[in-house]
Design an enzyme around this catalytic site. Structure first.
Site, PDB file in Angstrom:
ATOM      1  CG  ASP A  15      45.140  39.753  25.016  1.00  0.00           C
ATOM      2  OD1 ASP A  15      44.193  39.684  24.629  1.00  0.00           O
ATOM      3  OD2 ASP A  15      45.083  39.719  26.299  1.00  0.00           O
ATOM      4  NE  ARG A  95      50.874  41.879  36.452  1.00  0.00           N
ATOM      5  CZ  ARG A  95      51.486  41.023  35.444  1.00  0.00           C
ATOM      6  NH1 ARG A  95      52.674  41.392  34.991  1.00  0.00           N
ATOM      7  NH2 ARG A  95      50.198  39.993  34.584  1.00  0.00           N
ATOM      8  CG  ASP A 124      47.735  41.804  37.111  1.00  0.00           C
ATOM      9  OD1 ASP A 124      47.987  42.061  38.213  1.00  0.00           O
ATOM     10  OD2 ASP A 124      47.767  41.065  36.354  1.00  0.00           O
ATOM     11  CB  SER A 175      44.461  32.723  31.341  1.00  0.00           C
ATOM     12  OG  SER A 175      45.743  34.556  31.911  1.00  0.00           O
TER      13      SER A 175
HETATM   14  N1  ARG Z   1      44.668  36.672  40.467  1.00  0.00           N
HETATM   15  C1  ARG Z   1      45.684  37.199  40.438  1.00  0.00           C
HETATM   16  C2  ARG Z   1      46.933  38.735  40.884  1.00  0.00           C
HETATM   17  O1  ARG Z   1      45.920  39.500  41.052  1.00  0.00           O
HETATM   18  C3  ARG Z   1      46.360  36.188  38.978  1.00  0.00           C
HETATM   19  C4  ARG Z   1      45.987  36.917  38.184  1.00  0.00           C
HETATM   20  C5  ARG Z   1      47.280  35.873  37.174  1.00  0.00           C
HETATM   21  N2  ARG Z   1      46.886  36.029  35.787  1.00  0.00           N
HETATM   22  C6  ARG Z   1      46.681  35.470  34.736  1.00  0.00           C
HETATM   23  N3  ARG Z   1      46.339  35.056  33.395  1.00  0.00           N
HETATM   24  N4  ARG Z   1      46.591  34.050  35.437  1.00  0.00           N
HETATM   25  O2  ARG Z   1      47.876  39.113  41.684  1.00  0.00           O
END
Ligand code: ARG
Length: 411
Positions: A15, A95, A124, A175
């Site tokens: 991406d 983040r 995110d 992912s």
């Molecule tokens: N749902 C989790 C959060 O909001 C993690 C998301 C992480 N991304 C991934 N591609 N697994 O913190």
């Protein structure tokens, strides 16, 4: 006219690699890539080369593992931060740190925009954009993946046409996102929350069933709420976390299967592996139980829940966090001592704790010789403590009981 610059949070994946030429071709930006090492398994040199090969005019890489541990994980541990009671917020905590690096580079480079590779459905995007909005409200945001509406196949073709290397390794159905505090896994079969996550979804932990048949004990020394040594070996916090991920992961500790409430209103099935975070939060809670008074523990739980939520919601740099830190920080003054944790087939069980600040006093607690508790004092205590209940009860359903009946006869 000078070409506008955008600073892109760059992972090296498909991406964000496709985002580099896309930002140039569709938006007219010069792209500066920023990659922050928060403990993910990444070869920073290779990532930097790939950013430049994809058309970035500049590529920054930063080893932020210590900064991540000391400035983000440490406050989260002091707060025992678990979103919805289970998720140690690994992805969420990285983040704002990455956002801060984006802002620094944007200012160095005179960029007008920052960019990230998040979709429009996740948390995110919220976290990156609120972090940069708090730190640099003048910066604008562009989110290619939210706009371009390409499928994965489209992206691969797009990359191929522009000579961008696409990893030949066969595509995982999952992912993932990794850093020191944990590994997040989404997509594929995990999108059916009725089905148990298959073993292959896990990368950091062994199956509890396959874990060693003999338990291992780890002895953690805490000072002011943070671990400073493991089994007698002093370690910097970021090293401690990496060490405990390996140790606890080898015993199957830290698997989390969560039906999560996202900021954007969606419920999603999330799988996490957070061996060190699970172990450390449990040990930290055990030590707090030993040294903090009941009312502080009770009130801290309320603060902790709110703290976890603000991290999840992307409000790290908002004023509520520093206000809550103002409560949490002084509670940690006496959170020093030792905790022993047994790791065994997926469980991390606290088996011992001691502290020079222990409120546990053997002479008060014991049922054996040496009891210093004045048991006869309890009668008066219960009389006073129970007065409201007694008064309430004496009125009954009809009310107006004579006050004389309220109190028991004077001794
Ligand atoms: N749902 C989790 C959060 O909001 C993690 C998301 C992480 N991304 C991934 N591609 N697994 O913190």
């Amino acid at each position: 006219m000078v070409t506008p610059k955008v600073v892109l949070a760059y992972s090296g994946g498909l991406d964000t690699s496709v985002a580099i030429p896309w930002l140039k071709e569709s938006k007219g930006f010069d792209v500066v890539a920023v990659t922050v090492d928060v403990g993910q398994p990444v070869d920073l040199g290779r990532v930097r080369t790939k950013a430049l090969a994809s058309g970035a005019v500049g590529a920054y890489v930063a080893d932020a593992r210590r900064e991540f541990a000391e400035e983000f994980l440490a406050p989260a541990l002091k707060a025992n931060a678990l979103y919805e009671g289970v998720y140690p917020l690994s992805t969420a905590l990285a983040r704002p740190l990455i956002g801060r690096h984006l802002v620094t580079v944007a200012r160095n480079e005179g960029a007008s925009h920052i960019a990230h590779g998040c979709t429009g459905k996740g948390n995110d995007q919220v976290r990156f954009e609120l972090a940069t909005a708090s730190l640099a409200p003048e910066l604008q945001v562009v989110a290619p993946v939210r706009e371009w509406k390409m499928t994965r196949e489209d992206e691969i073709a797009y990359a191929h046409d522009r000579g961008i290397p696409v990893d030949a390794t066969k595509k995982s159905p999952y992912s993932t996102d990794e850093n020191l505090w944990g590994r997040s896994v989404e997509c594929g079969i995990l999108e059916d929350p009725a089905i148990e996550p298959p073993e292959e979804a896990y990368g950091w932990t062994v199956s509890p069933a396959a874990a060693p048949d003999t338990p291992v004990y780890v002895r953690l020394t805490f000072e002011h709420g943070l671990p400073v040594s493991a089994d007698g070996t002093p370690m910097a916090f970021h090293e401690m976390v990496a060490h405990l991920n390996r140790l606890a992961g080898a015993h199957g500790v830290g698997r989390i299967d969560h039906l999560e409430s996202r900021v954007v209103g969606i419920k999603s099935r999330e799988v996490y592996e957070c061996p060190a975070a699970t172990l450390l939060i449990r040990a930290h809670q055990a030590l707090e139980a030993l040294v903090l008074p009941r009312d502080v523990l009770d009130f801290k739980r309320v603060v902790e829940q709110r703290y976890a939520q603000l991290i999840y919601d992307g409000l790290w740099f908002a004023p509520l966090r520093s206000a809550l830190d103002g409560f949490i920080e002084p509670t940690q003054e006496r959170v020093s001592g030792e905790v022993a944790v047994k790791l065994f087939k997926g469980s991390a069980t606290v088996t011992g704790r001691r502290s020079p600040f222990a409120l546990y006093q053997h002479a008060l607690a014991t049922y054996s010789t040496g009891d210093a508790f004045r048991q006869e004092m309890s009668e008066g205590f219960i009389y006073v403590w129970g007065l409201p209940a007694r008064t309430w009860s004496a009125l009954g359903a009809t009310g107006a009981a004579p006050p004389a009946k309220v109190a028991p006869p004077a001794p």
